[in-house]
Design a protein around this motif. Structure first.
Motif, short mmCIF file in Angstrom:
data_model
loop_
_atom_site.label_atom_id
_atom_site.label_comp_id
_atom_site.label_asym_id
_atom_site.label_seq_id
_atom_site.Cartn_x
_atom_site.Cartn_y
_atom_site.Cartn_z
N GLU A 102 0.82 -1.14 0.07
CA GLU A 102 0.05 0.05 0.08
C GLU A 102 0.77 1.23 -0.09
OE1 GLU A 102 -1.12 3.34 2.17
OE2 GLU A 102 -1.14 1.76 3.60
N ARG A 103 1.95 1.34 0.82
CA ARG A 103 2.96 2.29 0.64
C ARG A 103 3.59 2.61 -0.48
NH1 ARG A 103 3.89 4.71 6.29
NH2 ARG A 103 2.56 3.35 7.65
N TYR A 126 -7.27 4.11 -4.24
CA TYR A 126 -6.14 4.19 -3.35
C TYR A 126 -6.53 4.50 -1.83
CZ TYR A 126 -1.96 5.07 -0.71
OH TYR A 126 -1.04 5.33 0.22
N TRP A 164 -7.97 2.13 0.59
CA TRP A 164 -7.09 1.19 0.99
C TRP A 164 -6.11 1.83 2.15
CZ3 TRP A 164 -2.68 -1.06 -2.60
CH2 TRP A 164 -2.18 -2.14 -2.11
N ARG A 165 -5.78 3.07 1.97
CA ARG A 165 -4.78 3.62 2.83
C ARG A 165 -5.85 3.89 4.22
NH1 ARG A 165 -3.06 9.77 1.29
NH2 ARG A 165 -5.44 9.90 1.84
N ASN A 205 -6.22 0.52 6.16
CA ASN A 205 -4.88 0.14 7.01
C ASN A 205 -4.83 1.19 8.05
OD1 ASN A 205 -4.28 -2.04 5.26
ND2 ASN A 205 -2.72 -0.87 4.02
#
Length: 196
Positions: free
Chosen positions: A21-22, A180, A183-184, A187
């Motif tokens: 993800e990063r 995105y 997702w961030r 997390n």
């Protein structure tokens, strides 16, 4: 010192593929930044063109001096501004979303913990992603409609769908960035809360 694979407390990072993800975030961030810069350059070019056009309008018929006598308004300046601004607006949306720049009401969430704020951000990002996809879809259909009817601008006779196509670049990137950010936020919610 914590590695990217570790959480804020030194343990393993939590979430769905946090390392991936990063890394994806770095790519998406770079693309969004370059698109925003392109939008800014377009706005600068439109500003310069508008100034030239305004000065040219004011000099029409004023002087017989050769350099000034050939000055005039830029043909189709309004059409160019319209298409360029459409591109610029959509070019800035992905960067704004990536940088958490949209308006939020912090008064109601300031008392919440970092995970609760991340959960609210996740809900907002889901709604924004749905909106971004809807906008991109409708813009796509509008572009196809303009192309099918061979519609052109009045003065320059430029195909109208070109402006839609330019805006589509930003609209698609906005949808990608919004996906995105889901997702961030997920997390962050599963981990230690929102990152700075």
């Amino acid at each position: 010192m914590n590695s990217p694979a570790n959480g804020a407390h030194g343990g393993p990072a939590k979430g769905i593929a946090p390392d991936l993800e990063r890394r994806v975030g770095l790519v998406v961030d770079t693309l969004a930044r370059w698109l925003a810069l392109a939008g800014g350059l377009v706005l600068i070019a439109l500003t310069v063109m508008s100034v030239i056009s305004i000065v040219g309008r004011s000099l029409v018929g004023v002087s017989d001096f050769w350099p000034l006598s050939v000055m005039g308004p830029v043909t189709g300046d309004f059409e160019l501004v319209e298409a360029g601004c459409a591109f610029a607006v959509f070019a800035f949306l992905p960067w704004c979303q990536m940088r958490r720049g949209h308006v939020t009401v912090d008064v109601f969430v300031s008392a919440l913990g970092p995970r609760a704020r991340a959960a609210l951000t996740l809900a907002g990002n889901i709604l924004l992603a749905v909106t971004a996809v809807l906008i991109a879809w409708r813009l796509w259909l509008g572009m196809l409609d303009k192309k099918a009817y061979s519609e052109t601008t009045f003065i320059l006779q430029m195909p109208s769908w070109w402006g839609y196509a330019a805006a589509m670049v930003g609209a698609v990137m906005f949808a990608v960035v919004s996906a995105y950010t889901i997702w961030r936020s997920l997390n962050e919610m599963l981990g230690d809360g929102e990152r700075a």
